[in-house]
Write a protein that holds these residues in place. Structure first.
Motif, PDB file in Angstrom:
ATOM      1  N   ILE A   1       3.483   6.064  -2.757  1.00 17.07           N
ATOM      2  CA  ILE A   1       4.593   6.899  -3.060  1.00 17.07           C
ATOM      3  C   ILE A   1       4.747   7.066  -4.859  1.00 17.07           C
ATOM      4  CG2 ILE A   1       5.800   6.350  -1.084  1.00 17.07           C
ATOM      5  CD1 ILE A   1       7.706   4.884  -2.707  1.00 17.07           C
ATOM      6  N   LEU A   2       4.009   5.996  -5.369  1.00 14.90           N
ATOM      7  CA  LEU A   2       4.204   6.044  -6.753  1.00 14.90           C
ATOM      8  C   LEU A   2       3.017   6.893  -7.461  1.00 14.90           C
ATOM      9  CD1 LEU A   2       5.499   2.482  -7.439  1.00 14.90           C
ATOM     10  CD2 LEU A   2       6.735   4.448  -7.892  1.00 14.90           C
ATOM     11  N   GLU A   3       1.970   6.830  -6.864  1.00 13.19           N
ATOM     12  CA  GLU A   3       0.800   7.493  -7.363  1.00 13.19           C
ATOM     13  C   GLU A   3       0.942   9.005  -6.918  1.00 13.19           C
ATOM     14  OE1 GLU A   3      -2.947   5.767  -6.487  1.00 13.19           O
ATOM     15  OE2 GLU A   3      -2.587   3.900  -7.775  1.00 13.19           O
TER      16      GLU A   3
ATOM     17  N   ALA B   1       5.094  10.741 -17.336  1.00 14.43           N
ATOM     18  CA  ALA B   1       4.413  10.776 -18.686  1.00 14.43           C
ATOM     19  C   ALA B   1       3.467   9.424 -18.560  1.00 14.43           C
ATOM     20  CB  ALA B   1       5.593  10.760 -19.666  1.00 14.43           C
ATOM     21  N   TYR B   2       4.256   8.092 -18.089  1.00 10.85           N
ATOM     22  CA  TYR B   2       3.399   7.057 -18.053  1.00 10.85           C
ATOM     23  C   TYR B   2       2.051   7.264 -17.260  1.00 10.85           C
ATOM     24  CZ  TYR B   2       2.380   2.019 -17.590  1.00 10.85           C
ATOM     25  OH  TYR B   2       1.697   0.924 -17.428  1.00 10.85           O
ATOM     26  N   ASN B   3       2.134   7.720 -16.131  1.00 15.54           N
ATOM     27  CA  ASN B   3       1.042   7.951 -15.379  1.00 15.54           C
ATOM     28  C   ASN B   3      -0.014   8.750 -15.990  1.00 15.54           C
ATOM     29  OD1 ASN B   3       1.775   6.437 -13.325  1.00 15.54           O
ATOM     30  ND2 ASN B   3       2.827   7.984 -12.051  1.00 15.54           N
TER      31      ASN B   3
ATOM     32  N   ILE C   1       0.869  -1.134  -0.001  1.00 15.94           N
ATOM     33  CA  ILE C   1      -0.235  -0.111   0.073  1.00 15.94           C
ATOM     34  C   ILE C   1       0.948   1.068   0.073  1.00 15.94           C
ATOM     35  CG2 ILE C   1      -1.779   1.315   1.162  1.00 15.94           C
ATOM     36  CD1 ILE C   1      -2.766  -1.319   2.235  1.00 15.94           C
ATOM     37  N   SER C   2       1.820   1.178   0.667  1.00 18.85           N
ATOM     38  CA  SER C   2       2.910   2.289   0.663  1.00 18.85           C
ATOM     39  C   SER C   2       3.587   2.549  -0.694  1.00 18.85           C
ATOM     40  CB  SER C   2       3.850   2.048   1.849  1.00 18.85           C
ATOM     41  OG  SER C   2       3.452   2.172   3.138  1.00 18.85           O
TER      42      SER C   2
END
Length: 284
Positions: free
Chosen positions: A250-252, A267-269, A245-246
């Motif tokens: 941190i990626l989102e 760019a990918y997100n 979940i962590s």
């Protein structure tokens, strides 16, 4: 005499005419009132309907304003949420989130790996019906380290040799497909799908991926408990889903945790967000 009779008849006629006039006036007045009432009824109904809608919208807005959704309430793994109101779980979640912040790790390695791995991992998981959140397993397993674990697991999915072979990977002195991103992800998807057939809970599946399905099943039977967050497990497994979940957080939301995500991941997100928005628009 004749004149008196004529006068009397004229007087009676006047009274009759007067009565007729009054009657006609009343009828006309009633007709006018009926028409006005009939005209105003739809308008009154429409006004009432608008007022009712406005009241409902105001009530909804008030509810949304008075009951904000906390960050903890939004945290989940594969749509399975944390048990809200559990102080122990919330403390643990905050502690693990803090451990993955940039101030602790001082590296963007995880974001770089995500930009490299996710375009390959996501379509494979989707093809096998596996929730996208399982893409964070490789980052937890091997995102900050590489090589073979003390127990003999290797590759981004950290497969043991026997498990790797049972899901179609070649592992011998000449070749080790655990290091092949695409092939190992296919094997992982098959394994995860099989685990779900046993546990029917994605959080338990993630925990079983870490500790083994046999051990996980024994703990469920012994504790008579199948809620991951309420089980007593070894230290590593007990924190495993919290780590996933962590990693997702941190990626989102890199900026929230002190990161400046690399352009490739941003760019990918952004591309993913655009695709999801288009899908939502088409569905509507």
């Amino acid at each position: 005499m004749f004149a008196n009779v004529l006068k009397l008849l004229t007087k009676k006629r006047r009274k009759m005419i007067k009565k007729h006039i009054i009657t006609c006036t009343v009828i006309i007045a009633l007709l006018v009132m009926a028409k006005v009432f009939a005209y105003n009824m739809p308008q009154a109904a429409e006004s009432l309907l608008k007022e009712e809608k406005t009241t409902k919208n105001t009530d909804t807005l008030t509810l949304k304003t008075t009951a904000p959704v906390t960050v903890m309430a939004r945290l989940n793994f594969a749509e399975e949420t944390l048990p809200l109101g559990d102080a122990r779980v919330e403390r643990k979640m905050k502690k693990v989130l803090a451990a993955f912040s940039h101030s602790k790790l001082q590296t963007n390695r995880l974001h770089n790996k995500a930009a490299e791995w996710f375009p390959v991992i996501e379509p494979i998981l989707a093809a096998y019906g596996i929730p996208e959140d399982f893409k964070y397993i490789p980052l937890v397993e091997s995102g900050l380290k590489a090589g073979v674990s003390p127990k003999g697991a290797t590759g981004i999915w950290q497969f043991m040799p026997g498990t790797a072979r049972s899901f179609g990977l070649k592992v011998n002195s000449n070749v080790d497909e655990r290091n092949n991103l695409r092939k190992s992800t296919i094997a992982a998807a098959k394994y995860i799908k099989e685990l779900y057939g046993i546990f029917e809970s994605w959080t338990l599946v993630a925990a079983a991926y870490n500790v083994g399905d046999g051990h996980m099943q024994r703990q469920i039977n012994r504790q008579k408990q199948d809620n991951y967050f309420k089980m007593k497990l070894n230290r590593e497994t007990a924190g495993y889903v919290y780590k996933l979940i962590s990693m997702k957080q941190i990626l989102e939301f890199p900026g929230r945790y002190g990161y400046k995500a690399p352009r490739a991941l941003l760019a990918y997100n952004a591309e993913k967000a655009a695709i999801n928005a288009e899908k939502t628009a088409n569905a509507e």
